[in-house]
Motif scaffolding. Structure first.
Motif, mmCIF file in Angstrom:
data_model
loop_
_atom_site.group_PDB
_atom_site.id
_atom_site.type_symbol
_atom_site.label_atom_id
_atom_site.label_comp_id
_atom_site.label_asym_id
_atom_site.label_seq_id
_atom_site.Cartn_x
_atom_site.Cartn_y
_atom_site.Cartn_z
ATOM 1 N N MET A 163 0.836 -1.185 0.000
ATOM 2 C CA MET A 163 0.000 0.000 0.000
ATOM 3 C C MET A 163 0.877 1.243 0.000
ATOM 4 O O MET A 163 1.777 1.373 0.808
ATOM 5 C CB MET A 163 -0.867 -0.027 1.264
ATOM 6 C CG MET A 163 -1.651 1.237 1.482
ATOM 7 S SD MET A 163 -2.467 1.205 3.085
ATOM 8 C CE MET A 163 -1.770 2.683 3.772
ATOM 9 N N SER A 164 0.605 2.120 -0.930
ATOM 10 C CA SER A 164 1.358 3.364 -0.999
ATOM 11 C C SER A 164 0.403 4.526 -0.760
ATOM 12 O O SER A 164 -0.713 4.544 -1.264
ATOM 13 C CB SER A 164 2.018 3.490 -2.371
ATOM 14 O OG SER A 164 2.850 4.619 -2.386
ATOM 15 N N LEU A 165 0.851 5.489 0.023
ATOM 16 C CA LEU A 165 0.008 6.622 0.382
ATOM 17 C C LEU A 165 0.084 7.710 -0.683
ATOM 18 O O LEU A 165 1.145 7.975 -1.239
ATOM 19 C CB LEU A 165 0.463 7.208 1.720
ATOM 20 C CG LEU A 165 0.350 6.302 2.934
ATOM 21 C CD1 LEU A 165 1.053 6.943 4.127
ATOM 22 C CD2 LEU A 165 -1.093 6.024 3.268
ATOM 23 N N THR A 166 -1.043 8.352 -0.930
ATOM 24 C CA THR A 166 -1.062 9.495 -1.844
ATOM 25 C C THR A 166 -0.634 10.739 -1.063
ATOM 26 O O THR A 166 -0.559 10.725 0.165
ATOM 27 C CB THR A 166 -2.483 9.721 -2.403
ATOM 28 O OG1 THR A 166 -3.345 10.095 -1.326
ATOM 29 C CG2 THR A 166 -3.017 8.480 -3.099
ATOM 30 N N GLY A 167 -0.381 11.811 -1.788
ATOM 31 C CA GLY A 167 0.006 13.062 -1.139
ATOM 32 C C GLY A 167 -1.068 13.574 -0.188
ATOM 33 O O GLY A 167 -0.783 14.064 0.899
ATOM 34 N N LYS A 168 -2.317 13.441 -0.607
ATOM 35 C CA LYS A 168 -3.444 13.893 0.217
ATOM 36 C C LYS A 168 -3.521 13.079 1.514
ATOM 37 O O LYS A 168 -3.756 13.626 2.592
ATOM 38 C CB LYS A 168 -4.738 13.729 -0.585
ATOM 39 C CG LYS A 168 -5.951 14.348 0.028
ATOM 40 C CD LYS A 168 -7.129 14.219 -0.919
ATOM 41 C CE LYS A 168 -8.302 15.022 -0.437
ATOM 42 N NZ LYS A 168 -9.444 14.926 -1.353
ATOM 43 N N GLN A 169 -3.315 11.778 1.409
ATOM 44 C CA GLN A 169 -3.344 10.916 2.586
ATOM 45 C C GLN A 169 -2.177 11.232 3.527
ATOM 46 O O GLN A 169 -2.333 11.259 4.743
ATOM 47 C CB GLN A 169 -3.322 9.446 2.174
ATOM 48 C CG GLN A 169 -4.588 9.013 1.483
ATOM 49 C CD GLN A 169 -4.487 7.648 0.851
ATOM 50 O OE1 GLN A 169 -3.399 7.198 0.460
ATOM 51 N NE2 GLN A 169 -5.614 6.977 0.715
ATOM 52 N N ARG A 170 -0.996 11.478 2.953
ATOM 53 C CA ARG A 170 0.170 11.840 3.773
ATOM 54 C C ARG A 170 -0.079 13.137 4.535
ATOM 55 O O ARG A 170 0.251 13.256 5.708
ATOM 56 C CB ARG A 170 1.418 12.000 2.910
ATOM 57 C CG ARG A 170 2.031 10.700 2.500
ATOM 58 C CD ARG A 170 3.347 10.938 1.765
ATOM 59 N NE ARG A 170 3.728 9.752 1.025
ATOM 60 C CZ ARG A 170 4.291 8.685 1.585
ATOM 61 N NH1 ARG A 170 4.554 8.670 2.854
ATOM 62 N NH2 ARG A 170 4.597 7.636 0.850
ATOM 63 N N ARG A 171 -0.647 14.131 3.863
ATOM 64 C CA ARG A 171 -0.954 15.414 4.516
ATOM 65 C C ARG A 171 -1.921 15.212 5.675
ATOM 66 O O ARG A 171 -1.757 15.777 6.750
ATOM 67 C CB ARG A 171 -1.553 16.407 3.516
ATOM 68 C CG ARG A 171 -0.519 17.140 2.702
ATOM 69 C CD ARG A 171 -1.110 18.316 1.952
ATOM 70 N NE ARG A 171 -2.224 17.969 1.089
ATOM 71 C CZ ARG A 171 -2.104 17.458 -0.147
ATOM 72 N NH1 ARG A 171 -0.908 17.234 -0.653
ATOM 73 N NH2 ARG A 171 -3.162 17.192 -0.857
ATOM 74 N N HIS A 172 -2.931 14.377 5.447
ATOM 75 C CA HIS A 172 -3.920 14.079 6.493
ATOM 76 C C HIS A 172 -3.236 13.426 7.696
ATOM 77 O O HIS A 172 -3.480 13.816 8.842
ATOM 78 C CB HIS A 172 -5.009 13.157 5.912
ATOM 79 C CG HIS A 172 -6.045 12.751 6.895
ATOM 80 N ND1 HIS A 172 -6.995 13.630 7.375
ATOM 81 C CD2 HIS A 172 -6.288 11.566 7.501
ATOM 82 C CE1 HIS A 172 -7.771 13.001 8.232
ATOM 83 N NE2 HIS A 172 -7.368 11.738 8.328
ATOM 84 N N LEU A 173 -2.370 12.444 7.449
ATOM 85 C CA LEU A 173 -1.674 11.746 8.531
ATOM 86 C C LEU A 173 -0.689 12.667 9.252
ATOM 87 O O LEU A 173 -0.538 12.600 10.471
ATOM 88 C CB LEU A 173 -0.958 10.508 7.995
ATOM 89 C CG LEU A 173 -1.880 9.369 7.553
ATOM 90 C CD1 LEU A 173 -1.086 8.300 6.818
ATOM 91 C CD2 LEU A 173 -2.623 8.775 8.735
ATOM 92 N N ARG A 174 -0.011 13.542 8.502
ATOM 93 C CA ARG A 174 0.906 14.491 9.136
ATOM 94 C C ARG A 174 0.145 15.419 10.077
ATOM 95 O O ARG A 174 0.619 15.743 11.163
ATOM 96 C CB ARG A 174 1.648 15.319 8.079
ATOM 97 C CG ARG A 174 2.795 14.577 7.448
ATOM 98 C CD ARG A 174 3.760 15.501 6.746
ATOM 99 N NE ARG A 174 3.148 16.477 5.873
ATOM 100 C CZ ARG A 174 3.084 16.388 4.547
ATOM 101 N NH1 ARG A 174 3.601 15.349 3.928
ATOM 102 N NH2 ARG A 174 2.515 17.324 3.838
#
Length: 100
Positions: free
Chosen positions: A1-12
C-alpha cells in the motif's frame, strides 16, 4: 500500500500533536526497538519514533529500514522524528481520504 500526497498530509496533521512513543538511543536499531514500534503500530496505527542524538545510525538509513521491518508506511521524517503509519487489519481507527 502506498500513500497518496493527500493521505500523507492528512496523517501528518493527525501526527503533529502526538508524542514520540519509541525512542532510539545509543544502541541504535535493535530487535527490541523493531518489536516496540510494531507493538505501538498495532495499538495506535500512527506512531512517532524519536531518534536520540546518541543514536549511531543515520536518520535516513533508519527511515528506510524501519518501515519494511514493521510493514508500515513512512509518512514523514522531520528532524530527528519519524512518523509511521500502518492500518489496523480488523479495526482501523483512522480513516484516510480517498485516493485520487
Amino acid at each position: 500500500m502506498s500513500l497518496t500526497g493527500k493521505q500523507r498530509r492528512h496523517l501528518r496533521a493527525l501526527g503533529h500533536h502526538l508524542d514520540p512513543v519509541v525512542q532510539l538511543g545509543k544502541h541504535g536499531l535493535t530487535e527490541g526497538i523493531v518489536s516496540a514500534v510494531d507493538q505501538a503500530l498495532e495499538q495506535h496505527e500512527l506512531v512517532k519514533v524519536r531518534v536520540g542524538t546518541e543514536c549511531p545510525d543515520e536518520r535516513g538509513d533508519l527511515a528506510e529500514k524501519i518501515p519494511p521491518a514493521v510493514r508500515a508506511e513512512l509518512v514523514q521524517m522531520l528532524g530527528r522524528t519519524i512518523l509511521l503509519y500502518r492500518r489496523h487489519p480488523k479495526e482501523p481507527k483512522i480513516s484516510l481520504p480517498k485516493a485520487g
